[in-house]
Design a protein around this motif. Structure first.
Motif, PDB file in Angstrom:
ATOM      1  N   THR A 126       0.851  -1.182   0.000  1.00 28.52           N
ATOM      2  CA  THR A 126       0.000   0.000   0.000  1.00 28.52           C
ATOM      3  C   THR A 126       0.891   1.238   0.000  1.00 28.52           C
ATOM      4  O   THR A 126       1.840   1.327   0.789  1.00 28.52           O
ATOM      5  CB  THR A 126      -0.915   0.016   1.242  1.00 28.52           C
ATOM      6  OG1 THR A 126      -1.732  -1.157   1.232  1.00 28.52           O
ATOM      7  CG2 THR A 126      -1.816   1.247   1.228  1.00 28.52           C
ATOM      8  N   VAL A 127       0.602   2.188  -0.893  1.00 28.70           N
ATOM      9  CA  VAL A 127       1.411   3.402  -1.009  1.00 28.70           C
ATOM     10  C   VAL A 127       0.499   4.616  -1.048  1.00 28.70           C
ATOM     11  O   VAL A 127      -0.411   4.699  -1.885  1.00 28.70           O
ATOM     12  CB  VAL A 127       2.285   3.379  -2.291  1.00 28.70           C
ATOM     13  CG1 VAL A 127       3.103   4.663  -2.403  1.00 28.70           C
ATOM     14  CG2 VAL A 127       3.203   2.162  -2.294  1.00 28.70           C
ATOM     15  N   HIS A 128       0.731   5.566  -0.130  1.00 29.62           N
ATOM     16  CA  HIS A 128       0.066   6.867  -0.179  1.00 29.62           C
ATOM     17  C   HIS A 128       1.128   7.928   0.048  1.00 29.62           C
ATOM     18  O   HIS A 128       1.656   8.075   1.150  1.00 29.62           O
ATOM     19  CB  HIS A 128      -1.041   6.978   0.863  1.00 29.62           C
ATOM     20  CG  HIS A 128      -1.806   8.268   0.767  1.00 29.62           C
ATOM     21  ND1 HIS A 128      -2.480   8.634  -0.377  1.00 29.62           N
ATOM     22  CD2 HIS A 128      -1.966   9.276   1.661  1.00 29.62           C
ATOM     23  CE1 HIS A 128      -3.050   9.816  -0.177  1.00 29.62           C
ATOM     24  NE2 HIS A 128      -2.745  10.217   1.036  1.00 29.62           N
ATOM     25  N   GLY A 129       1.467   8.630  -1.025  1.00 34.59           N
ATOM     26  CA  GLY A 129       2.579   9.557  -1.003  1.00 34.59           C
ATOM     27  C   GLY A 129       3.702   9.040  -1.882  1.00 34.59           C
ATOM     28  O   GLY A 129       3.518   8.104  -2.665  1.00 34.59           O
ATOM     29  N   PRO A 130       4.880   9.614  -1.769  1.00 34.52           N
ATOM     30  CA  PRO A 130       6.005   9.188  -2.610  1.00 34.52           C
ATOM     31  C   PRO A 130       6.346   7.727  -2.393  1.00 34.52           C
ATOM     32  O   PRO A 130       6.367   7.243  -1.264  1.00 34.52           O
ATOM     33  CB  PRO A 130       7.164  10.093  -2.144  1.00 34.52           C
ATOM     34  CG  PRO A 130       6.492  11.278  -1.547  1.00 34.52           C
ATOM     35  CD  PRO A 130       5.222  10.780  -0.921  1.00 34.52           C
ATOM     36  N   TRP A 131       6.569   7.040  -3.492  1.00 33.41           N
ATOM     37  CA  TRP A 131       6.978   5.632  -3.440  1.00 33.41           C
ATOM     38  C   TRP A 131       8.482   5.622  -3.240  1.00 33.41           C
ATOM     39  O   TRP A 131       9.240   5.982  -4.143  1.00 33.41           O
ATOM     40  CB  TRP A 131       6.584   4.931  -4.722  1.00 33.41           C
ATOM     41  CG  TRP A 131       6.955   3.485  -4.786  1.00 33.41           C
ATOM     42  CD1 TRP A 131       6.416   2.460  -4.066  1.00 33.41           C
ATOM     43  CD2 TRP A 131       7.945   2.893  -5.631  1.00 33.41           C
ATOM     44  NE1 TRP A 131       7.006   1.266  -4.408  1.00 33.41           N
ATOM     45  CE2 TRP A 131       7.951   1.510  -5.365  1.00 33.41           C
ATOM     46  CE3 TRP A 131       8.837   3.407  -6.579  1.00 33.41           C
ATOM     47  CZ2 TRP A 131       8.799   0.626  -6.015  1.00 33.41           C
ATOM     48  CZ3 TRP A 131       9.681   2.537  -7.222  1.00 33.41           C
ATOM     49  CH2 TRP A 131       9.656   1.165  -6.945  1.00 33.41           C
ATOM     50  N   GLN A 132       8.922   5.256  -2.059  1.00 30.80           N
ATOM     51  CA  GLN A 132      10.328   5.362  -1.690  1.00 30.80           C
ATOM     52  C   GLN A 132      10.952   3.986  -1.618  1.00 30.80           C
ATOM     53  O   GLN A 132      10.851   3.301  -0.612  1.00 30.80           O
ATOM     54  CB  GLN A 132      10.474   6.102  -0.357  1.00 30.80           C
ATOM     55  CG  GLN A 132       9.967   7.533  -0.426  1.00 30.80           C
ATOM     56  CD  GLN A 132       9.991   8.216   0.937  1.00 30.80           C
ATOM     57  OE1 GLN A 132      10.018   7.569   1.965  1.00 30.80           O
ATOM     58  NE2 GLN A 132       9.973   9.537   0.923  1.00 30.80           N
ATOM     59  N   ARG A 133      11.579   3.569  -2.711  1.00 25.60           N
ATOM     60  CA  ARG A 133      12.322   2.314  -2.732  1.00 25.60           C
ATOM     61  C   ARG A 133      13.680   2.596  -3.374  1.00 25.60           C
ATOM     62  O   ARG A 133      13.972   2.158  -4.468  1.00 25.60           O
ATOM     63  CB  ARG A 133      11.572   1.233  -3.525  1.00 25.60           C
ATOM     64  CG  ARG A 133      10.255   0.793  -2.950  1.00 25.60           C
ATOM     65  CD  ARG A 133      10.389   0.095  -1.611  1.00 25.60           C
ATOM     66  NE  ARG A 133      11.295  -1.035  -1.636  1.00 25.60           N
ATOM     67  CZ  ARG A 133      10.949  -2.267  -2.028  1.00 25.60           C
ATOM     68  NH1 ARG A 133       9.727  -2.501  -2.456  1.00 25.60           N
ATOM     69  NH2 ARG A 133      11.818  -3.252  -2.007  1.00 25.60           N
ATOM     70  N   GLN A 134      14.463   3.419  -2.710  1.00 26.02           N
ATOM     71  CA  GLN A 134      15.758   3.790  -3.258  1.00 26.02           C
ATOM     72  C   GLN A 134      16.877   3.223  -2.390  1.00 26.02           C
ATOM     73  O   GLN A 134      16.837   3.383  -1.167  1.00 26.02           O
ATOM     74  CB  GLN A 134      15.878   5.319  -3.344  1.00 26.02           C
ATOM     75  CG  GLN A 134      14.860   5.978  -4.255  1.00 26.02           C
ATOM     76  CD  GLN A 134      15.082   5.621  -5.706  1.00 26.02           C
ATOM     77  OE1 GLN A 134      16.170   5.191  -6.085  1.00 26.02           O
ATOM     78  NE2 GLN A 134      14.058   5.772  -6.524  1.00 26.02           N
ATOM     79  N   PRO A 135      17.894   2.600  -2.962  1.00 31.05           N
ATOM     80  CA  PRO A 135      17.954   2.282  -4.392  1.00 31.05           C
ATOM     81  C   PRO A 135      16.948   1.194  -4.753  1.00 31.05           C
ATOM     82  O   PRO A 135      16.567   0.404  -3.895  1.00 31.05           O
ATOM     83  CB  PRO A 135      19.385   1.792  -4.584  1.00 31.05           C
ATOM     84  CG  PRO A 135      19.740   1.201  -3.257  1.00 31.05           C
ATOM     85  CD  PRO A 135      19.058   2.068  -2.227  1.00 31.05           C
ATOM     86  N   LEU A 136      16.522   1.195  -6.001  1.00 31.08           N
ATOM     87  CA  LEU A 136      15.553   0.197  -6.429  1.00 31.08           C
ATOM     88  C   LEU A 136      16.156  -1.198  -6.342  1.00 31.08           C
ATOM     89  O   LEU A 136      17.308  -1.415  -6.715  1.00 31.08           O
ATOM     90  CB  LEU A 136      15.116   0.463  -7.873  1.00 31.08           C
ATOM     91  CG  LEU A 136      14.306   1.723  -8.133  1.00 31.08           C
ATOM     92  CD1 LEU A 136      14.009   1.841  -9.622  1.00 31.08           C
ATOM     93  CD2 LEU A 136      13.024   1.727  -7.342  1.00 31.08           C
ATOM     94  N   PRO A 137      15.388  -2.172  -5.851  1.00 26.60           N
ATOM     95  CA  PRO A 137      15.886  -3.557  -5.873  1.00 26.60           C
ATOM     96  C   PRO A 137      16.181  -3.977  -7.307  1.00 26.60           C
ATOM     97  O   PRO A 137      15.416  -3.680  -8.224  1.00 26.60           O
ATOM     98  CB  PRO A 137      14.711  -4.350  -5.290  1.00 26.60           C
ATOM     99  CG  PRO A 137      13.877  -3.362  -4.548  1.00 26.60           C
ATOM    100  CD  PRO A 137      14.040  -2.062  -5.262  1.00 26.60           C
ATOM    101  N   THR A 138      17.297  -4.663  -7.500  1.00 30.01           N
ATOM    102  CA  THR A 138      17.651  -5.082  -8.857  1.00 30.01           C
ATOM    103  C   THR A 138      16.654  -6.085  -9.413  1.00 30.01           C
ATOM    104  O   THR A 138      16.569  -6.267 -10.631  1.00 30.01           O
ATOM    105  CB  THR A 138      19.055  -5.706  -8.875  1.00 30.01           C
ATOM    106  OG1 THR A 138      19.094  -6.808  -7.954  1.00 30.01           O
ATOM    107  CG2 THR A 138      20.099  -4.683  -8.468  1.00 30.01           C
TER     108      THR A 138
END
Length: 204
Positions: A126-138
């Motif tokens: 569930t995401v509400h707001g910026p999607w923060q997955r940094q760094p992106l999983p390879t």
């Protein structure tokens, strides 16, 4: 359920695959319709309409991860295993295993991975707001909208099955969820011989 072809005809010009632009095609066994969201040499992703009881198509050599995205629940059977699914729950099984829906209707996200090459998984977030997955999983390949809205680069998508191809995002693109329920599509290279779990089920 099937993808009609396992070779993608070419990458889209934009990072979105909008489900409204995808033409439904018959399952391999002719038992229903599916919308191919991505077709590659090692993995495919589709959104299947399940109108009632019936068998799945067989795909020897492929592993399948199946997520019920909408509906009132399914009575799924893999071999002698009964696997009831509610919305947001996933299960995985070999593509050659005798599989059928015994009860229920709905729409399901269907990830297929070439067993000897990659391992696939679907993770619900569930995401509400910026999607923060940094760094992106390879391993991350795509985000699929299950509910709510997803915004990126001034564009908004909010239909079940709309798919954001992560590899096609620009570095400056900002991804924002608006009460969004998303399925993350992950693919990892195989480093050892695969096995067939009797049952692998999860929920949102």
């Amino acid at each position: 359920m099937s993808a009609p072809d396992l070779i993608h005809a070419g990458a889209p010009a934009a990072p979105w695959v909008r489900v409204r632009d995808v033409t439904p095609v018959p399952w391999r066994n002719g038992g229903g319709l599916t919308r191919p969201l991505w077709r590659g040499a090692q993995w495919t992703l589709s959104l299947a309409d399940i109108g009632g009881p019936g068998p799945f198509s067989a795909f020897p050599g492929w592993d399948r991860t199946f997520l019920l995205a909408a509906g009132d629940g399914l009575g799924l059977r893999v071999g002698d295993d009964e696997r009831p699914l509610r919305v947001g729950e996933t299960t995985s099984f070999p593509g050659e295993a005798p599989t059928a829906v015994d009860t229920g209707t709905g729409r399901a996200l269907n990830l297929m991975a070439l067993r000897d090459r990659v391992r696939g998984s679907l993770l619900v977030r569930t995401v509400h707001g910026p999607w923060q997955r940094q760094p992106l999983p390879t391993s991350l390949r795509a985000l699929v909208v299950l509910a709510g809205r997803l915004e990126v680069a001034g564009s908004t998508c909010g239909s079940l099955g709309d798919t954001l191809l992560v590899d096609h995002l620009a570095r400056s693109d900002r991804v924002t969820g608006r009460h969004a329920l998303l399925a993350e599509v992950h693919l990892e290279p195989r480093t050892r011989s695969p096995h067939h779990p009797l049952e692998r089920t999860g929920s949102a």
